[in-house]
Design an enzyme around this catalytic site. Structure first.
Site, PDB file in Angstrom:
ATOM      1  CB  VAL A   1      -8.535   6.649 -18.972  1.00  0.00           C
ATOM      2  CG1 VAL A   1      -7.838   5.533 -19.719  1.00  0.00           C
ATOM      3  CG2 VAL A   1      -7.718   7.937 -19.030  1.00  0.00           C
TER       4      VAL A   1
ATOM      5  CG  ASN B   1      -1.142   4.365 -12.537  1.00  0.00           C
ATOM      6  OD1 ASN B   1      -1.755   5.061 -13.341  1.00  0.00           O
ATOM      7  ND2 ASN B   1      -1.651   3.229 -12.054  1.00  0.00           N
TER       8      ASN B   1
ATOM      9  CG  ASP C   1      -1.995   1.002   1.181  1.00  0.00           C
ATOM     10  OD1 ASP C   1      -1.718   2.150   0.753  1.00  0.00           O
ATOM     11  OD2 ASP C   1      -3.135   0.668   1.538  1.00  0.00           O
TER      12      ASP C   1
ATOM     13  CE1 TYR D   1      -8.625  11.315  -8.280  1.00  0.00           C
ATOM     14  CE2 TYR D   1      -9.525  12.875  -9.851  1.00  0.00           C
ATOM     15  CZ  TYR D   1      -8.738  11.780  -9.579  1.00  0.00           C
ATOM     16  OH  TYR D   1      -8.070  11.151 -10.602  1.00  0.00           O
TER      17      TYR D   1
HETATM   18  N1  NAD Z   1      -9.478   6.445 -15.385  1.00  0.00           N
HETATM   19  C1  NAD Z   1      -9.515   7.753 -15.580  1.00  0.00           C
HETATM   20  O1  NAD Z   1     -10.436   8.296 -16.218  1.00  0.00           O
HETATM   21  C2  NAD Z   1      -8.412   8.629 -15.045  1.00  0.00           C
HETATM   22  C3  NAD Z   1      -8.352   9.945 -15.505  1.00  0.00           C
HETATM   23  C4  NAD Z   1      -7.356  10.786 -15.035  1.00  0.00           C
HETATM   24  C5  NAD Z   1      -6.434  10.317 -14.138  1.00  0.00           C
HETATM   25  N2  NAD Z   1      -6.508   9.050 -13.697  1.00  0.00           N
HETATM   26  C6  NAD Z   1      -5.491   8.618 -12.737  1.00  0.00           C
HETATM   27  O2  NAD Z   1      -4.796   7.510 -13.264  1.00  0.00           O
HETATM   28  C7  NAD Z   1      -4.384   6.648 -12.218  1.00  0.00           C
HETATM   29  C8  NAD Z   1      -4.869   5.236 -12.490  1.00  0.00           C
HETATM   30  O3  NAD Z   1      -6.269   5.262 -12.639  1.00  0.00           O
HETATM   31  P1  NAD Z   1      -7.088   3.993 -13.183  1.00  0.00           P
HETATM   32  O4  NAD Z   1      -8.310   4.542 -13.805  1.00  0.00           O
HETATM   33  O5  NAD Z   1      -6.205   3.092 -13.955  1.00  0.00           O
HETATM   34  O6  NAD Z   1      -7.511   3.335 -11.801  1.00  0.00           O
HETATM   35  P2  NAD Z   1      -7.903   1.810 -11.438  1.00  0.00           P
HETATM   36  O7  NAD Z   1      -8.805   1.917 -10.265  1.00  0.00           O
HETATM   37  O8  NAD Z   1      -8.352   1.082 -12.650  1.00  0.00           O
HETATM   38  O9  NAD Z   1      -6.502   1.204 -10.965  1.00  0.00           O
HETATM   39  C9  NAD Z   1      -5.819   1.769  -9.888  1.00  0.00           C
HETATM   40  C10 NAD Z   1      -4.966   0.711  -9.221  1.00  0.00           C
HETATM   41  O10 NAD Z   1      -4.305   1.339  -8.122  1.00  0.00           O
HETATM   42  C11 NAD Z   1      -4.351   0.469  -7.006  1.00  0.00           C
HETATM   43  N3  NAD Z   1      -4.281   1.261  -5.779  1.00  0.00           N
HETATM   44  C12 NAD Z   1      -5.199   2.133  -5.309  1.00  0.00           C
HETATM   45  N4  NAD Z   1      -4.799   2.625  -4.132  1.00  0.00           N
HETATM   46  C13 NAD Z   1      -3.611   2.036  -3.838  1.00  0.00           C
HETATM   47  C14 NAD Z   1      -2.723   2.136  -2.752  1.00  0.00           C
HETATM   48  N5  NAD Z   1      -2.999   2.890  -1.691  1.00  0.00           N
HETATM   49  N6  NAD Z   1      -1.597   1.402  -2.781  1.00  0.00           N
HETATM   50  C15 NAD Z   1      -1.315   0.604  -3.826  1.00  0.00           C
HETATM   51  N7  NAD Z   1      -2.139   0.454  -4.883  1.00  0.00           N
HETATM   52  C16 NAD Z   1      -3.273   1.175  -4.893  1.00  0.00           C
HETATM   53  C17 NAD Z   1      -5.687  -0.255  -7.138  1.00  0.00           C
HETATM   54  O11 NAD Z   1      -5.693  -1.483  -6.416  1.00  0.00           O
HETATM   55  C18 NAD Z   1      -5.798  -0.446  -8.641  1.00  0.00           C
HETATM   56  O12 NAD Z   1      -5.276  -1.687  -9.066  1.00  0.00           O
HETATM   57  C19 NAD Z   1      -4.929   7.264 -10.930  1.00  0.00           C
HETATM   58  O13 NAD Z   1      -3.952   8.046 -10.308  1.00  0.00           O
HETATM   59  C20 NAD Z   1      -6.061   8.140 -11.416  1.00  0.00           C
HETATM   60  O14 NAD Z   1      -6.339   9.205 -10.545  1.00  0.00           O
HETATM   61  C21 NAD Z   1      -7.467   8.185 -14.133  1.00  0.00           C
END
Ligand code: NAD
Length: 259
Positions: free
Chosen positions: A189, A91, A64, A156
């Site tokens: 995304v 990420n 974590d 956020y």
């Molecule tokens: N999906 C979108 O539309 C979007 C848009 C802009 C930015 N983002 C950013 O991109 C990044 C990834 O997003 P995503 O959509 O792939 O998310 P997702 O939820 O599909 O995947 C995120 C992963 O991070 C892991 N995670 C969460 N908290 C954690 C922690 N404390 N320690 C270790 N692992 C942890 C989760 O278990 C998960 O596998 C994030 O930072 C998000 O804010 C996403």
């Protein structure tokens, strides 16, 4: 397979799914070695073992990012398994969406602990190694929420604004050490996180259609499209890009309002 990242040993957080996993696959296709972190142990193991089975250089550890001690230990472990790291991709992140006055302390703390402090914990663990070996790259996955606000998504965007601030700060602090620190700002995304967001509305199908309509091209990004930008940003193809943010949102954030 090509070799744009042949000399790169990259730690990626939140790599068990979504954008993190897409980045892991994209950098491996460019001949990098990776060390993957996620708190979802089962999914991380499943995806990492699949990639190892395909012959890629992959290490992994369930951790974590809010646990600074655990992260420091994981970075040591990564060094032992894949060699001295020269890149970090922060990420891992979570949506915490509320109304300002309805936001609980627990929500506020979870949002900042993961989206900001978690990224700092990883920087803090990796930076001494980068300094020691004379350089490296840090890429923070921010969001268009890092410079625009969508009402009802508090707090956020505050954490993502701060992540951008941290990017600029560390980019300046460590430029003399040949370390580049940048942010990548995706718009929407297609990942589980966005599906969960749509499902939080009474009519998820209508919510999805609304999101698509917001976009000049009528669609949102795939994780693979974000990964392509990440590969470029950690490669040696942009050696003077530092302390800045690259937006990859199909034009979403520059329009005044949809047509
Ligand atoms: N999906 C979108 O539309 C979007 C848009 C802009 C930015 N983002 C950013 O991109 C990044 C990834 O997003 P995503 O959509 O792939 O998310 P997702 O939820 O599909 O995947 C995120 C992963 O991070 C892991 N995670 C969460 N908290 C954690 C922690 N404390 N320690 C270790 N692992 C942890 C989760 O278990 C998960 O596998 C994030 O930072 C998000 O804010 C996403």
């Amino acid at each position: 397979m090509s070799s744009r990242l042949a000399d790169k040993r990259i730690l990626i957080t939140g790599a068990a799914q979504g954008i993190g996993l897409a980045i892991a696959k994209a950098v491996l296709r460019e001949d990098a070695s990776v060390y993957l972190i996620d708190r979802d142990e089962m999914l991380l193991r499943e995806e990492s073992e699949r990639l190892k089975g395909e012959g890629y250089r992959v290490g992994y550890a369930a951790a974590d990012i809010t646990d600074a001690k655990a992260i420091a230990a994981v970075v040591e472990q990564a060094r032992d398994e894949i060699g001295q790291l020269n890149a970090l991709i922060n990420n891992a992140g979570v949506n915490v969406f509320s109304e300002p006055l309805e936001t609980t302390d627990e929500e506020w703390n979870r949002c900042f602990d993961i989206n900001l402090k978690g990224a700092w914990n990883c920087c803090k663990a990796v930076l001494p190694g980068l300094i020691k070996q004379g350089g490296g790259v840090i890429l923070n996955i921010a969001s268009t929420h890092a410079f625009t606000i969508i009402p009802h998504t508090f707090p956020y965007p505050l954490a993502k604004h701060a992540l951008l601030g941290m990017t600029k700060s560390l980019g300046l602090e460590y430029a003399p050490r040949n370390i580049r620190v940048n942010a990548l700002a995706p718009g929407y995304v297609a990942t589980q996180k966005v599906i969960d967001y749509w499902n939080s509305f009474p009519d998820p199908v209508a919510a999805e259609a609304e999101t698509m309509k917001l976009h000049p091209g009528g669609r949102i990004a795939t994780p693979e499209e974000i990964a392509l930008a990440a590969v470029f940003m950690i490669s040696d193809e942009c050696p003077f890009m530092n302390a800045t943010c690259l937006t990859v949102d199909g034009g979403l954030s520059v329009q005044q309002h949809p047509a």
